[in-house]
Design an enzyme around this catalytic site. Sequence first.
Site, PDB file in Angstrom:
ATOM      1  CG  ASP A 166      -2.241  -3.849  -0.669  1.00 54.07           C
ATOM      2  OD1 ASP A 166      -2.919  -3.904   0.367  1.00 54.07           O
ATOM      3  OD2 ASP A 166      -1.912  -2.780  -1.218  1.00 54.07           O
ATOM      4  CD  GLU A 174      -7.962   1.195  -7.641  1.00 51.33           C
ATOM      5  OE1 GLU A 174      -8.980   1.046  -6.955  1.00 51.33           O
ATOM      6  OE2 GLU A 174      -6.826   1.382  -7.131  1.00 51.33           O
ATOM      7  CD  GLU A 227      10.238 -18.018 -19.900  1.00 49.52           C
ATOM      8  OE1 GLU A 227      10.238 -19.135 -19.352  1.00 49.52           O
ATOM      9  OE2 GLU A 227      10.477 -16.963 -19.297  1.00 49.52           O
ATOM     10  CG  LEU A 228       4.170 -19.329 -18.664  1.00 53.03           C
ATOM     11  CD1 LEU A 228       3.535 -20.669 -18.310  1.00 53.03           C
ATOM     12  CD2 LEU A 228       3.168 -18.203 -18.532  1.00 53.03           C
ATOM     13  CB  CYS A 248      -0.905  -0.001   1.223  1.00 54.05           C
ATOM     14  SG  CYS A 248      -1.846   1.545   1.384  1.00 54.05           S
TER      15      CYS A 248
END
Length: 137
Positions: free
Chosen positions: A59, A94, A75-76, A52
Amino acid sequence: MVLSGASSGDKKIKYNIKEPETVNADILEPIEYKSHRNINIVIKQPEFTSLCPMTGLPDFGCITVKYRPGKKIIELKSLKFYLLQYRNVGIFYEHAVNQVLDDLVEKLDPKWMEVTGDFTSRGGITTQTSVEFTGKK
């Protein structure tokens, strides 16, 4: 950014919060998509963490990336390391989903993409944010 937290005796606890600009999108590694077929890809990172920017408290959430690739896929492992960079970044939900979307769209040039952040409860309130890219106009 350094925030001062609650006092611990005579000492103030300080939180070293990184700015969102410190996230390096160059770590994202595109791979050629070698098929002519449309494919829908859904990637979930259920252990996403950030901070935060107002309190320095962590968070927690799940980031979901859904997309229909053009000529490139992600590529993961590179995506995992990219998302891990947010761990010490002070960023609102956001803004996080928007930054992830912008960085992935720039690297992959997908036909369509959506990034959703489903964040765990804080103070009895859960938050889900979602942002979409619908292709070049």
